[in-house]
Write an enzyme that holds these catalytic residues in place. Sequence first.
Site, PDB file in Angstrom:
ATOM      1  N   ARG A 253      -9.943 -72.110  60.917  1.00  0.00           N
ATOM      2  CA  ARG A 253      -8.953 -71.774  59.896  1.00  0.00           C
ATOM      3  C   ARG A 253      -9.526 -70.663  59.032  1.00  0.00           C
ATOM      4  NH1 ARG A 253      -6.238 -74.110  62.871  1.00  0.00           N
ATOM      5  NH2 ARG A 253      -4.836 -75.896  62.539  1.00  0.00           N
ATOM      6  N   GLU A 279      -6.939 -65.573  56.338  1.00  0.00           N
ATOM      7  CA  GLU A 279      -6.265 -66.121  55.161  1.00  0.00           C
ATOM      8  C   GLU A 279      -5.712 -64.966  54.346  1.00  0.00           C
ATOM      9  OE1 GLU A 279      -4.815 -68.828  52.426  1.00  0.00           O
ATOM     10  OE2 GLU A 279      -5.549 -69.165  54.451  1.00  0.00           O
ATOM     11  N   HIS A 300      -4.023 -65.439  66.236  1.00  0.00           N
ATOM     12  CA  HIS A 300      -3.991 -66.868  66.499  1.00  0.00           C
ATOM     13  C   HIS A 300      -3.583 -67.162  67.949  1.00  0.00           C
ATOM     14  CE1 HIS A 300      -3.687 -70.758  63.916  1.00  0.00           C
ATOM     15  NE2 HIS A 300      -4.237 -71.017  65.089  1.00  0.00           N
TER      16      HIS A 300
END
Length: 342
Positions: A253, A279, A300
């Site tokens: 993440r 992020e 991703h």
Amino acid sequence: MTEPRPHRRRPRAVLAMAQRTARQVLDADARARLADLTDIDPHLVLDDLTTSAAHRALADAELLVTGWGCPPLDAAVLHAAPRLRAVIHTAGTVRHHITPACWERGLAVSSAAAANAVPVAEYTLAMILLANKRVLETARVYRAERRRVDWNERHPDAGNYRRTVGILSASIIGRRVIDLLRPHDLTVLLHDPYVSDAEARALGAQPVPLPELFARCDTVSVHTPLLPETRGLVSRDLLAGLRTGGTLINTARGAVVDQDALTDEVVSGRLHAVLDVTEPDVLPADSPLYDCPNVLLTPHIAGSKGGELRRLAELALAEVESYVLGRPFAHPVRPERLARLA
């Protein structure tokens, strides 16, 4: 004399996921197999569990087969599904839809996280080997200069022989990456506060404290779930400890890494990065990471894509069959471990 077949009943089942997820993950063969194993309308896909039509479908459902886009299974949903006993998820994390009410009900929950870990680990292995070999950097320079270069002179430290790779967290994916690294002449270090030294060595890695992981490694791969205590875990100080020319790989993440600190390090040219997550998940158009030559940025894609989605369906179908035959799930999700899962 043939052995008797195990008794098999056909519990009432319902699909709960985004319409697009159902199209992509459950092809015609998978839906036919579901219809053989359970009493299900394979064409009914619930992406809203609050409607009267959803309540009619849930009223006698014993099993939910869920996927990306499944709404939260909160107390109101469970009230509409009084017979619900199990949830089988055709993807990885169940954090988005399994609520405390599910555990209070005592639902059995299964996840296809092990299947989704396979392509992520394969992506990570490929990126570790390419990063140490300086393949992407060399290709970029060769494309720009278009001439013969003594690459040994240009990159004297390139190659994978006896390089040191750090794995941050022995998650399902982290463990699979360690296993995939076994055939290669690499030293593998691991930091995971929940794994004993003996278990780390059994996995094939040397256990080390977090600062040492960064200080000793040529490449560090992040496999830590995003939890309140892991947000920003890969800090500016840790990145400063990674040796010059080192590579950070993140398929976990984006928020686990201090992105401002990482951006400073790669823009300066001191570090390299392979980032499948950031992020925010899609960076602003003016982010310097898009154009930084030391960064490979992918949107991703490390997880299951294309034909790999069939692996998710196959694992979920195997779990459905186990449930139908009264066997325990091979890939259960335990409430006591949920706080440490991705």
